[in-house]
Design a protein around this motif. Structure first.
Motif, PDB file in Angstrom:
ATOM      1  N   TYR A  36       0.846  -1.182   0.000  1.00 41.24           N
ATOM      2  CA  TYR A  36       0.000   0.000   0.000  1.00 41.24           C
ATOM      3  C   TYR A  36       0.885   1.238   0.000  1.00 41.24           C
ATOM      4  O   TYR A  36       2.011   1.216   0.496  1.00 41.24           O
ATOM      5  CB  TYR A  36      -0.877   0.041   1.258  1.00 41.24           C
ATOM      6  CG  TYR A  36      -2.079  -0.871   1.249  1.00 41.24           C
ATOM      7  CD1 TYR A  36      -1.973  -2.196   1.675  1.00 41.24           C
ATOM      8  CD2 TYR A  36      -3.329  -0.410   0.838  1.00 41.24           C
ATOM      9  CE1 TYR A  36      -3.084  -3.027   1.681  1.00 41.24           C
ATOM     10  CE2 TYR A  36      -4.444  -1.234   0.854  1.00 41.24           C
ATOM     11  CZ  TYR A  36      -4.316  -2.540   1.273  1.00 41.24           C
ATOM     12  OH  TYR A  36      -5.417  -3.364   1.283  1.00 41.24           O
ATOM     13  N   GLN A  38       0.793   5.503   1.024  1.00 40.54           N
ATOM     14  CA  GLN A  38       0.053   6.549   1.742  1.00 40.54           C
ATOM     15  C   GLN A  38       0.681   7.902   1.447  1.00 40.54           C
ATOM     16  O   GLN A  38       1.850   8.144   1.777  1.00 40.54           O
ATOM     17  CB  GLN A  38       0.070   6.273   3.246  1.00 40.54           C
ATOM     18  CG  GLN A  38      -0.801   7.230   4.037  1.00 40.54           C
ATOM     19  CD  GLN A  38      -0.847   6.884   5.520  1.00 40.54           C
ATOM     20  OE1 GLN A  38       0.130   6.440   6.104  1.00 40.54           O
ATOM     21  NE2 GLN A  38      -2.016   7.084   6.144  1.00 40.54           N
ATOM     22  N   GLN A  42      -3.669  11.349   3.753  1.00 44.74           N
ATOM     23  CA  GLN A  42      -4.610  10.488   3.044  1.00 44.74           C
ATOM     24  C   GLN A  42      -4.578   9.079   3.621  1.00 44.74           C
ATOM     25  O   GLN A  42      -3.682   8.717   4.386  1.00 44.74           O
ATOM     26  CB  GLN A  42      -4.274  10.441   1.547  1.00 44.74           C
ATOM     27  CG  GLN A  42      -4.417  11.770   0.824  1.00 44.74           C
ATOM     28  CD  GLN A  42      -4.221  11.636  -0.671  1.00 44.74           C
ATOM     29  OE1 GLN A  42      -4.443  10.559  -1.243  1.00 44.74           O
ATOM     30  NE2 GLN A  42      -3.825  12.722  -1.309  1.00 44.74           N
ATOM     31  N   GLY A  43      -5.571   8.304   3.247  1.00 44.73           N
ATOM     32  CA  GLY A  43      -5.596   6.906   3.638  1.00 44.73           C
ATOM     33  C   GLY A  43      -4.650   6.091   2.788  1.00 44.73           C
ATOM     34  O   GLY A  43      -3.884   6.623   1.986  1.00 44.73           O
ATOM     35  N   LEU A  44      -4.697   4.789   2.974  1.00 46.15           N
ATOM     36  CA  LEU A  44      -3.829   3.892   2.240  1.00 46.15           C
ATOM     37  C   LEU A  44      -4.463   3.513   0.909  1.00 46.15           C
ATOM     38  O   LEU A  44      -5.663   3.254   0.835  1.00 46.15           O
ATOM     39  CB  LEU A  44      -3.573   2.620   3.047  1.00 46.15           C
ATOM     40  CG  LEU A  44      -2.494   2.671   4.117  1.00 46.15           C
ATOM     41  CD1 LEU A  44      -2.939   3.541   5.280  1.00 46.15           C
ATOM     42  CD2 LEU A  44      -2.147   1.290   4.609  1.00 46.15           C
ATOM     43  N   LEU A  46      -4.061   0.821  -2.372  1.00 46.94           N
ATOM     44  CA  LEU A  46      -3.441  -0.422  -2.771  1.00 46.94           C
ATOM     45  C   LEU A  46      -2.626  -0.233  -4.039  1.00 46.94           C
ATOM     46  O   LEU A  46      -3.120   0.289  -5.032  1.00 46.94           O
ATOM     47  CB  LEU A  46      -4.511  -1.487  -3.012  1.00 46.94           C
ATOM     48  CG  LEU A  46      -3.989  -2.869  -3.395  1.00 46.94           C
ATOM     49  CD1 LEU A  46      -3.272  -3.513  -2.209  1.00 46.94           C
ATOM     50  CD2 LEU A  46      -5.135  -3.763  -3.865  1.00 46.94           C
TER      51      LEU A  46
ATOM     52  N   LEU B  91      -8.074   4.589  11.155  1.00 45.57           N
ATOM     53  CA  LEU B  91      -8.409   4.256   9.779  1.00 45.57           C
ATOM     54  C   LEU B  91      -9.469   3.162   9.745  1.00 45.57           C
ATOM     55  O   LEU B  91      -9.386   2.170  10.477  1.00 45.57           O
ATOM     56  CB  LEU B  91      -7.181   3.773   9.024  1.00 45.57           C
ATOM     57  CG  LEU B  91      -6.081   4.817   8.781  1.00 45.57           C
ATOM     58  CD1 LEU B  91      -4.800   4.135   8.354  1.00 45.57           C
ATOM     59  CD2 LEU B  91      -6.519   5.811   7.722  1.00 45.57           C
ATOM     60  N   PHE B 106      -9.286   1.576   2.073  1.00 43.70           N
ATOM     61  CA  PHE B 106      -9.178   2.408   3.260  1.00 43.70           C
ATOM     62  C   PHE B 106      -9.828   3.775   3.063  1.00 43.70           C
ATOM     63  O   PHE B 106      -9.769   4.360   1.981  1.00 43.70           O
ATOM     64  CB  PHE B 106      -7.706   2.610   3.638  1.00 43.70           C
ATOM     65  CG  PHE B 106      -7.096   1.414   4.301  1.00 43.70           C
ATOM     66  CD1 PHE B 106      -6.675   0.334   3.549  1.00 43.70           C
ATOM     67  CD2 PHE B 106      -6.967   1.364   5.674  1.00 43.70           C
ATOM     68  CE1 PHE B 106      -6.121  -0.786   4.158  1.00 43.70           C
ATOM     69  CE2 PHE B 106      -6.411   0.259   6.300  1.00 43.70           C
ATOM     70  CZ  PHE B 106      -5.983  -0.822   5.544  1.00 43.70           C
ATOM     71  N   GLY B 107     -10.386   4.278   4.155  1.00 39.99           N
ATOM     72  CA  GLY B 107     -10.837   5.654   4.189  1.00 39.99           C
ATOM     73  C   GLY B 107      -9.672   6.584   4.489  1.00 39.99           C
ATOM     74  O   GLY B 107      -8.550   6.132   4.735  1.00 39.99           O
ATOM     75  N   PRO B 108      -9.945   7.895   4.491  1.00 40.65           N
ATOM     76  CA  PRO B 108      -8.875   8.870   4.709  1.00 40.65           C
ATOM     77  C   PRO B 108      -8.423   8.974   6.157  1.00 40.65           C
ATOM     78  O   PRO B 108      -7.392   9.575   6.435  1.00 40.65           O
ATOM     79  CB  PRO B 108      -9.507  10.191   4.246  1.00 40.65           C
ATOM     80  CG  PRO B 108     -10.967   9.992   4.480  1.00 40.65           C
ATOM     81  CD  PRO B 108     -11.227   8.543   4.194  1.00 40.65           C
TER      82      PRO B 108
END
Lengths: 115, 115
Positions: A36, A38, A42-44, A46, B91, B106-108
């Motif tokens: 992943y 990041q 921000q989120g992760l 893929l 998260l 994933f969300g932020p």
């Protein structure tokens, strides 16, 4: 218990150079493996995943990774990095089969691409 | 598809106050996961639900933390009597079909700051 090791906390490369981010896992069964990325605040997201089959898997934005079972490794590679690749990269593993699907993450590698 | 939605994005609480974090998974996803991210500990699994049922809460601190999924469209993580060490990014992730090995989206994240 499963674990993931990313031995390099920080990696700096020049734009246009090749990249390898290392990941080793410790797990007694057959793993599902993930990378992943990041970006700040921000989120992760893929990048790629390995479930089975061809040990070299292709991901987004020119990234690829190779699963080497004998070495318990799943290193991430890119032939030519761009400044926009600067981010934190996480390797993760989860159980294959069974009933628990949580991810175990490495500590992450901060990639800085310099001009 | 709006992706995984987390609200609020930022939350500041005073020590001893309660914090409730919300997660809306991607429509149709059957599994919801919660993780905590800190500089020191990295990404840690907290808990997850499958078809709204709690499956694994082994990562949840035994006191003050609780999670629920009252319907398929949202999950909450509640922290009672927040402490400075609870400061982290929380998260949420969802997965289409964990039995098929699908990846987690994933969300932020919600950045919780406990003063």
């Amino acid at each position: 218990a499963q674990s993931v090791t990313q031995p390099d906390a920080r990696v700096t490369v020049s734009e246009g150079a090749s990249l390898q981010l290392r990941c080793k896992y410790s797990y007694s069964g057959t793993p599902y493996l993930f990378w992943y990325v990041q970006y700040p605040r921000q989120g992760l997201q893929l990048l790629l995943k390995y479930y089975s089959g061809d040990p070299v898997v292709q991901g987004v934005n020119g990234f690829e990774a190779e699963f080497i079972k004998s070495n318990s490794s799943f290193h991430l590679r890119k032939a030519s990095v761009h400044w926009s690749d600067s981010a934190v990269y996480f390797c993760a593993v989860r159980l294959w089969g069974g009933s628990n699907y949580k991810l175990t993450f490495g500590k992450g590698t901060l990639l800085t691409v310099t001009p | 598809n709006a992706g995984v939605i987390q609200t609020p994005r930022h939350k500041v609480t005073g020590k001893g106050q309660e914090a409730t974090l919300w997660c809306e998974p991607i429509s149709g996803h059957s599994a919801v996961f919660w993780y905590r991210q800190t500089i020191v500990q990295g990404l840690e699994f907290l808990t997850y639900f499958r078809n709204q049922a709690p499956i694994d809460d082994s990562g949840m601190p035994k006191e003050r933390f609780s999670a629920q999924m009252p319907n398929q469209s949202h999950s909450t993580l509640k922290i009672q009597s927040t402490q400075p060490q609870d400061s982290a990014v929380y998260l949420c992730a969802s997965s289409l079909d964990e039995l098929g090995g699908h990846e987690q989206y994933f969300g932020p994240g919600t950045r919780l700051t406990v003063l």
